[in-house]
Design a protein around this motif. Structure first.
Motif, PDB file in Angstrom:
ATOM      1  N   GLU A   7      41.586 -36.140  -1.333  1.00  0.00           N
ATOM      2  CA  GLU A   7      41.951 -35.438  -0.107  1.00  0.00           C
ATOM      3  C   GLU A   7      40.809 -35.499   0.912  1.00  0.00           C
ATOM      4  O   GLU A   7      41.034 -35.749   2.099  1.00  0.00           O
ATOM      5  N   GLU A   8      39.581 -35.317   0.447  1.00  0.00           N
ATOM      6  CA  GLU A   8      38.427 -35.406   1.347  1.00  0.00           C
ATOM      7  C   GLU A   8      38.293 -36.811   1.929  1.00  0.00           C
ATOM      8  O   GLU A   8      38.028 -36.977   3.125  1.00  0.00           O
ATOM      9  N   LEU A   9      38.483 -37.833   1.087  1.00  0.00           N
ATOM     10  CA  LEU A   9      38.399 -39.209   1.576  1.00  0.00           C
ATOM     11  C   LEU A   9      39.497 -39.512   2.591  1.00  0.00           C
ATOM     12  O   LEU A   9      39.255 -40.165   3.612  1.00  0.00           O
ATOM     13  N   LEU A  10      40.702 -39.042   2.322  1.00  0.00           N
ATOM     14  CA  LEU A  10      41.802 -39.265   3.254  1.00  0.00           C
ATOM     15  C   LEU A  10      41.570 -38.538   4.581  1.00  0.00           C
ATOM     16  O   LEU A  10      41.897 -39.067   5.639  1.00  0.00           O
ATOM     17  N   ASP A  11      41.009 -37.337   4.517  1.00  0.00           N
ATOM     18  CA  ASP A  11      40.679 -36.615   5.746  1.00  0.00           C
ATOM     19  C   ASP A  11      39.649 -37.401   6.558  1.00  0.00           C
ATOM     20  O   ASP A  11      39.760 -37.515   7.782  1.00  0.00           O
ATOM     21  N   GLY A  12      38.637 -37.945   5.876  1.00  0.00           N
ATOM     22  CA  GLY A  12      37.635 -38.754   6.565  1.00  0.00           C
ATOM     23  C   GLY A  12      38.236 -40.006   7.155  1.00  0.00           C
ATOM     24  O   GLY A  12      37.935 -40.392   8.295  1.00  0.00           O
ATOM     25  N   LEU A  13      39.122 -40.655   6.408  1.00  0.00           N
ATOM     26  CA  LEU A  13      39.783 -41.862   6.896  1.00  0.00           C
ATOM     27  C   LEU A  13      40.667 -41.541   8.095  1.00  0.00           C
ATOM     28  O   LEU A  13      40.699 -42.286   9.073  1.00  0.00           O
ATOM     29  N   GLU A  14      41.350 -40.424   8.034  1.00  0.00           N
ATOM     30  CA  GLU A  14      42.191 -39.993   9.149  1.00  0.00           C
ATOM     31  C   GLU A  14      41.336 -39.805  10.410  1.00  0.00           C
ATOM     32  O   GLU A  14      41.732 -40.201  11.502  1.00  0.00           O
TER      33      GLU A  14
END
Length: 67
Positions: free
Chosen positions: A32-39
């Motif tokens: 979830e943290e990685l996806l937030d960063g990617l977003e």
């Protein structure tokens, strides 16, 4: 197998399942943290990806650089 032994076996199984769930929960949190960063990165590059109409009516992609 006695009832006591069955209870011990069940307890060990539950402990193993609990450990797997904790591991999966941690992986999910990191994902979830990685996806937030990617977003955030995608949102930052969005103006670069947008096209605009050129003089001949074709689509020209903006590079985001002052060209």
């Amino acid at each position: 197998m006695t009832e006591y032994e069955q209870l011990l076996a069940s307890r060990r199984q539950m402990g193993g399942q609990s450990a797997r769930i904790r591991t999966l929960r941690e992986k999910l949190r990191r994902t979830e943290e990685l996806l937030d960063g990617l977003e955030g990165l995608v949102a930052d590059t969005e103006p670069v990806r947008r096209g605009f109409q050129g003089a001949e009516g074709g689509t020209v992609l903006s590079t985001g650089y002052g060209t």
